[in-house]
Design an enzyme around this catalytic site. Structure first.
Site, PDB file in Angstrom:
ATOM      1  N   GLY A 267      -8.781  -7.005 -10.433  1.00  0.00           N
ATOM      2  CA  GLY A 267      -9.838  -7.999 -10.279  1.00  0.00           C
ATOM      3  C   GLY A 267     -11.116  -7.359  -9.741  1.00  0.00           C
TER       4      GLY A 267
ATOM      5  N   HIS B 152      -4.767 -13.628  -9.698  1.00  0.00           N
ATOM      6  CA  HIS B 152      -3.686 -12.756 -10.210  1.00  0.00           C
ATOM      7  C   HIS B 152      -3.133 -13.310 -11.528  1.00  0.00           C
ATOM      8  CE1 HIS B 152      -3.286 -11.968  -5.722  1.00  0.00           C
ATOM      9  NE2 HIS B 152      -3.400 -10.745  -6.206  1.00  0.00           N
TER      10      HIS B 152
ATOM     11  N   HIS C 289      -2.384 -15.704  -6.312  1.00  0.00           N
ATOM     12  CA  HIS C 289      -3.232 -16.880  -6.518  1.00  0.00           C
ATOM     13  C   HIS C 289      -3.711 -16.880  -7.970  1.00  0.00           C
ATOM     14  CE1 HIS C 289      -6.422 -13.956  -6.197  1.00  0.00           C
ATOM     15  NE2 HIS C 289      -6.103 -13.673  -4.953  1.00  0.00           N
ATOM     16  N   ALA C 290      -4.586 -17.840  -8.291  1.00  0.00           N
ATOM     17  CA  ALA C 290      -5.011 -18.011  -9.688  1.00  0.00           C
ATOM     18  C   ALA C 290      -5.699 -16.763 -10.244  1.00  0.00           C
ATOM     19  CB  ALA C 290      -5.926 -19.223  -9.809  1.00  0.00           C
TER      20      ALA C 290
ATOM     21  N   GLN D 236      -2.519   1.850   2.888  1.00  0.00           N
ATOM     22  CA  GLN D 236      -3.921   1.448   2.751  1.00  0.00           C
ATOM     23  C   GLN D 236      -4.383   0.565   3.914  1.00  0.00           C
ATOM     24  OE1 GLN D 236      -2.996  -0.513  -1.186  1.00  0.00           O
ATOM     25  NE2 GLN D 236      -4.526  -1.981  -0.525  1.00  0.00           N
TER      26      GLN D 236
HETATM   27  O1  PAF Z   1      -5.814  -4.989  -4.822  1.00  0.00           O
HETATM   28  C1  PAF Z   1      -4.654  -4.904  -4.391  1.00  0.00           C
HETATM   29  O2  PAF Z   1      -3.898  -5.878  -4.303  1.00  0.00           O
HETATM   30  C2  PAF Z   1      -4.142  -3.540  -3.902  1.00  0.00           C
HETATM   31  O3  PAF Z   1      -5.156  -2.800  -3.290  1.00  0.00           O
HETATM   32  C3  PAF Z   1      -3.471  -2.718  -5.017  1.00  0.00           C
HETATM   33  C4  PAF Z   1      -4.447  -2.369  -6.131  1.00  0.00           C
HETATM   34  C5  PAF Z   1      -2.291  -3.494  -5.578  1.00  0.00           C
HETATM   35  C6  PAF Z   1      -2.942  -1.397  -4.436  1.00  0.00           C
HETATM   36  O4  PAF Z   1      -2.046  -1.610  -3.379  1.00  0.00           O
END
Ligand code: PAF
Length: 271
Positions: free
Chosen positions: A147, A37, A34-35, A61
């Site tokens: 972010g 990123h 999205h914006a 995760q």
């Molecule tokens: O913030 C995210 O999108 C994820 O936690 C990351 C930092 C890419 C790690 O998988």
């Protein structure tokens, strides 16, 4: 924009750039861009000669009951956005590339990783730290950008980089928001129309806490507005994530996580 899958192909390109004396910035993502990123990519382009974006939905995760299977995926759409934004390389490894048979190493995190998200998602930051360490060691960037939407994640990554002496600068960027204040997130795609209407209340609630409102009262207001459950709304030390001590002169942060239907939203603001 070049797309590579394996660490071998990634390193071949990185070596060429390094031989030419070029600096490299990394923007780690899980896709569904999205914006927010794209703003990270724009900053990366202004700070380094070459910008690598990683796209990997990291299984380690997510807990078994979490949203790994339904996490939004659109590699072709993401690649088009990144090419348009001017990124130089997209590294999109498979799960097998990142965690081949016999993979057995995990970073154990403490400190800033323990409260808040760490209490509600105990597996989460170990998985984040491990994959971010792998991404950094594969790309060897000068700079990696994240972010502030995932504020605690950023604190955990800064702590890991400091603790493990990783030779990279970590940059954090302001949360990008919709006009009504809702923080951009790939998970906003889960919200129904009605939930989307209520969702910006979370931002309003944490702003009120930043201005002195009692966090419990702000949580009650969210429940009254239609939120299903509040995991936490708390004021914390912005660096250590320890409970905030008023009058300490330390920077503070209001952080919250709350459920709207089946969607868990997180947000944070300075205070
Ligand atoms: O913030 C995210 O999108 C994820 O936690 C990351 C930092 C890419 C790690 O998988």
């Amino acid at each position: 924009m070049k797309i590579v899958r394996t660490v071998q192909d990634l390193r071949a390109q990185i070596s060429e750039w390094r031989a030419a004396g070029e600096s490299i910035a990394l923007v780690p993502t899980m896709g569904a861009l999205h914006a927010g990123h794209i703003a990270l990519v724009a900053t990366a382009l202004s700070a380094a000669d070459r910008v690598v974006v990683s796209l990997f939905v990291n299984p380690s995760q997510f807990a078994p009951h979490e949203d790994l299977a339904r996490y939004p995926r659109d590699e072709a759409g993401d690649a088009a956005k990144l090419a348009g934004a001017g990124a130089h390389l997209l590294w999109a490894p498979s799960v097998g590339d990142m965690y081949p048979d016999g993979y057995a190493t995990q970073i154990a995190v403490g400190g800033a990783a323990l409260p808040l998200e760490g209490a509600f998602r105990p597996h989460h930051f170990g998985g984040v730290a491990t994959v971010v360490c792998k991404l950094i060691s594969a790309v060897t960037p000068n700079l990696a950008l994240f972010g502030e939407k995932d504020f605690q994640q950023l604190a955990v990554i800064r702590q890991m980089v400091r603790d493990l002496n990783l030779p990279v600068v970590i940059g954090g960027m302001d949360t990008v928001r919709e006009e009504d204040g809702l923080a951009l997130s790939s998970r906003n795609a889960y919200l129904t129309e009605d939930e989307r209407y209520v969702a910006p209340m979370l931002y309003k609630a944490i702003l009120q806490v930043a201005q002195g409102r009692d966090p419990r009262e702000a949580g009650q207001a969210l429940l009254a507005a239609g939120f299903a459950k509040i995991d936490y709304i708390e004021v914390r030390d912005a660096e250590t994530l320890a409970p905030f001590v008023p009058g300490s002169g330390r920077p503070g942060r209001v952080l919250a996580a709350a459920w709207l239907g089946k969607t868990r939203l997180i947000d944070n603001v300075p205070c």
